[in-house]
Design an enzyme around this catalytic site. Structure first.
Site, PDB file in Angstrom:
ATOM      1  N   HIS A   6       8.858  33.029   8.254  1.00 12.32           N
ATOM      2  CA  HIS A   6       8.493  33.948   9.345  1.00 12.32           C
ATOM      3  C   HIS A   6       6.983  33.981   9.602  1.00 12.32           C
ATOM      4  O   HIS A   6       6.523  33.875  10.739  1.00 12.32           O
ATOM      5  CB  HIS A   6       8.957  35.374   9.031  1.00 12.32           C
ATOM      6  CG  HIS A   6      10.407  35.479   8.659  1.00 12.32           C
ATOM      7  ND1 HIS A   6      11.373  34.692   9.231  1.00 12.32           N
ATOM      8  CD2 HIS A   6      11.051  36.275   7.771  1.00 12.32           C
ATOM      9  CE1 HIS A   6      12.548  35.016   8.709  1.00 12.32           C
ATOM     10  NE2 HIS A   6      12.380  35.963   7.825  1.00 12.32           N
ATOM     11  N   HIS A  26      14.774  34.043  12.391  1.00  9.26           N
ATOM     12  CA  HIS A  26      15.064  35.128  13.343  1.00  9.26           C
ATOM     13  C   HIS A  26      13.783  35.728  13.934  1.00  9.26           C
ATOM     14  O   HIS A  26      13.823  36.365  14.972  1.00  9.26           O
ATOM     15  CB  HIS A  26      15.997  36.185  12.729  1.00  9.26           C
ATOM     16  CG  HIS A  26      15.332  37.182  11.839  1.00  9.26           C
ATOM     17  ND1 HIS A  26      15.003  36.928  10.542  1.00  9.26           N
ATOM     18  CD2 HIS A  26      14.930  38.460  12.070  1.00  9.26           C
ATOM     19  CE1 HIS A  26      14.428  37.995  10.013  1.00  9.26           C
ATOM     20  NE2 HIS A  26      14.374  38.947  10.919  1.00  9.26           N
TER      21      HIS A  26
HETATM   22  C1  BG6 Z   1      14.417  38.371   6.027  1.00  8.07           C
HETATM   23  C2  BG6 Z   1      13.999  38.543   4.605  1.00  8.07           C
HETATM   24  O1  BG6 Z   1      14.370  37.020   6.394  1.00  8.07           O
HETATM   25  O2  BG6 Z   1      13.548  39.116   6.874  1.00  8.07           O
HETATM   26  C3  BG6 Z   1      14.005  40.004   4.207  1.00  8.07           C
HETATM   27  O3  BG6 Z   1      14.887  37.831   3.746  1.00  8.07           O
HETATM   28  C4  BG6 Z   1      13.174  40.807   5.178  1.00  8.07           C
HETATM   29  O4  BG6 Z   1      13.529  40.173   2.871  1.00  8.07           O
HETATM   30  C5  BG6 Z   1      13.565  40.503   6.622  1.00  8.07           C
HETATM   31  O5  BG6 Z   1      13.395  42.178   4.892  1.00  8.07           O
HETATM   32  C6  BG6 Z   1      12.608  41.165   7.587  1.00  8.07           C
HETATM   33  O6  BG6 Z   1      13.107  41.030   8.886  1.00  8.07           O
HETATM   34  P1  BG6 Z   1      12.802  42.112  10.004  1.00  8.07           P
HETATM   35  O7  BG6 Z   1      13.438  41.550  11.227  1.00  8.07           O
HETATM   36  O8  BG6 Z   1      13.411  43.399   9.535  1.00  8.07           O
HETATM   37  O9  BG6 Z   1      11.311  42.213  10.091  1.00  8.07           O
END
Ligand code: BG6
Length: 492
Positions: free
Chosen positions: A249, A187
């Site tokens: 990520h 994402h």
């Molecule tokens: C997720 C993780 O993929 O991404 C979480 O599993 C994390 O642990 C999250 O909190 C963070 O996403 P964002 O979009 O809030 O930065």
């Protein structure tokens, strides 16, 4: 100092996608309720989702179509309150919904699902279920003749927990779908500013000539979270920050920062370049890695209040020194850090430039360097820290000032970056894989991460404790100090 003013010429240019049938497996789960269904609604509100699109929720729970519509209405009221202010669109959205109970481990319900799908529109299957079901569902979609050559399958992390399991998953999906049909979501790639990183680098003549070891001293990538592990202890304690955030990520952020300009902006060209970066990564040296676990503070409790194993060595914080061994980046460290329960929620990429080669002003020895800060969240934008003459009399004194561009300010009050899922689901329908991970990328990322997971597991050392609400363990500060560098403060 403002870089640009409000740009009133910025208008929404939403082009509706073609009609589609989207099947969400796990439609009553948390991701569907919080993210997927609100994202689809917003796309309809924006005129991008055609009114003849069909969204078929699939789950185990017995429910009529009407009850599913009620369930979605409630989810929208909670997570997308704008829905209530747009009754016409809400009505059209609910009318696009259908629901079906399908036994994903057996054969019941599949024929009904096949009948609900139209032969002449794009089919997308979103597997919002546990990874152990990915293979089961893919196999049955195939066996029941539901997966046509025009179909797409969407999966999301955890995509394996090591190289072997990622390979097994790729093989399972690959047995039923071509790579061009498989959409692996990260994402972070759907976030506006992450995509902007490519625009900043490749649509401007300004930065790219400097984007190399000649001019860049080092790069810092920080993804700090203020929330803790909270209700996700069961999953998180088996995963840890390295697998939860770095392998996916942060790896994507690193790749987009370090990759060569692709010859074209299309899925394979971009992904080829990202893959080259992962392949060029030096194996991590354990002594250049830091893992931490948060201790109590701010009334939130410690890591151990959320996990079952009182002796857990799972890290809620990671800092790494990463080297990209290629012509462009030789000798330029990339420092990565991510953690839970830190001082603020902030994700940013900081490119720290070298100092000018010759100091004509005495103060230059103590002045900071130029820094380009690309903020992903919150308050998306870019800042370029510059050295200028301090205004006023009294001789030549220097000061550092930010050239600051908040996207919300520059692009208008109404600017709201679309949620990552809005962009990514529409890309699935359009058949654009640019912002999705390819199977080989996924495997290479695990290949790089696995030895560190193993080394930490074998080591008797425990993660360093850090105070909740701070900036991570002391060891993380030391990782840069010993190179004569300093992390940028974590502040929102
Ligand atoms: C997720 C993780 O993929 O991404 C979480 O599993 C994390 O642990 C999250 O909190 C963070 O996403 P964002 O979009 O809030 O930065």
């Amino acid at each position: 100092m403002r870089l640009i003013g409000k740009n009133s010429a910025m208008v929404s240019r939403v082009i509706p996608v073609t009609p589609f049938d989207l099947v969400i497996f796990g439609a009553t789960g948390d991701l569907a309720r919080r993210k997927l269904l609100p994202a689809l609604f917003r796309r309809m509100l924006d005129g991008q989702m055609p009114t003849n699109a069909k969204i078929i929720g699939v789950a185990r729970r017995q429910m009529s179509r009407e009850s599913f519509q009620d369930f979605v209405r409630e989810a929208l009221a909670e997570f997308e309150p704008e829905a209530l202010a747009a009754p016409k669109v809400l009505k059209a959205f609910l009318a696009a919904l259908d629901y079906l109970v399908v036994d994903v481990m057996g054969d019941a319900g599949w024929a009904d699902l096949g009948q609900k799908l139209r032969p002449d529109v794009v089919r997308a299957f979103y597997l919002s279920v546990g990874p152990s079901l990915f293979g089961e569902i893919a196999t049955r979609l195939n066996r029941h003749g539901i997966a046509t050559p025009q179909s797409r399958i969407v999966v999301e992390k955890p995509l394996g927990h090591d190289l072997a399991s990622a390979k097994a998953l790729n093989a399972q999906l690959g047995a039923c779908f071509d790579e061009q049909q498989i959409y692996r979501i990260d994402h972070y790639l759907g976030k506006e500013t992450v995509q902007n990183l490519m625009a900043i680098r490749f649509a401007n003549a300004l930065f790219e000539p400097l984007w190399n070891s000649q001019h860049i001293d080092h790069v810092q990538i920080t993804v700090a979270e203020s929330i803790g592990v909270e209700g996700r202890g069961g999953y998180y304690d088996k995963s840890g920050a390295l697998r939860d955030m770095v392998q996916n990520h942060m790896m994507q952020l690193l790749c987009l920062t370090a990759m060569e300009p692709p010859a074209k902006f299309n899925a394979d060209f971009v992904r080829d370049e990202k893959l080259k970066v992962i392949r060029a990564l030096e194996p991590l040296r354990v002594e250049e890695t830091v893992r931490g676990q948060y201790r109590g503070g701010g009334g939130e409790g410690s890591y151990f209040d959320h996990v079952e194993n009182p002796a857990s060595k799972t890290e809620s914080f990671v800092a790494l020194k990463v080297e990209v061994e290629n012509w462009r980046w030789a000798g330029v460290p990339f420092y990565l850090r991510t953690g839970k329960r830190l001082r603020a929620r902030v994700s940013e990429i900081v490119v720290v430039f070298k100092k000018p080669p010759h100091a004509i002003f005495p103060e230059m020895a103590t002045q900071g360097s130029n820094e380009l800060v690309i903020r992903l969240q919150p308050d998306e934008g870019i800042t370029l820290n510059m050295t200028i003459k301090e205004p006023g009399p009294g001789g030549m004194r220097l000061a550092q000032v930010p050239l600051d561009m908040s996207f919300a300010e520059a692009l208008g009050e109404d600017f709201h970056g679309p949620d990552a899922y809005e962009r990514l689901i529409m890309d699935v329908i359009r058949g654009d894989q640019t912002l999705f991970m390819r199977g080989d990328e996924l495997e290479e990322a695990w290949r790089w991460v696995d030895p560190l997971v193993a080394a930490w597991a074998e080591s008797s050392a425990r993660p360093a404790g850090y105070d909740a609400g701070g900036s991570g363990p002391e060891d993380a500060l030391a990782l840069l100090h010993r190179d004569g560098r300093k992390w940028r403060e974590i502040e929102s």
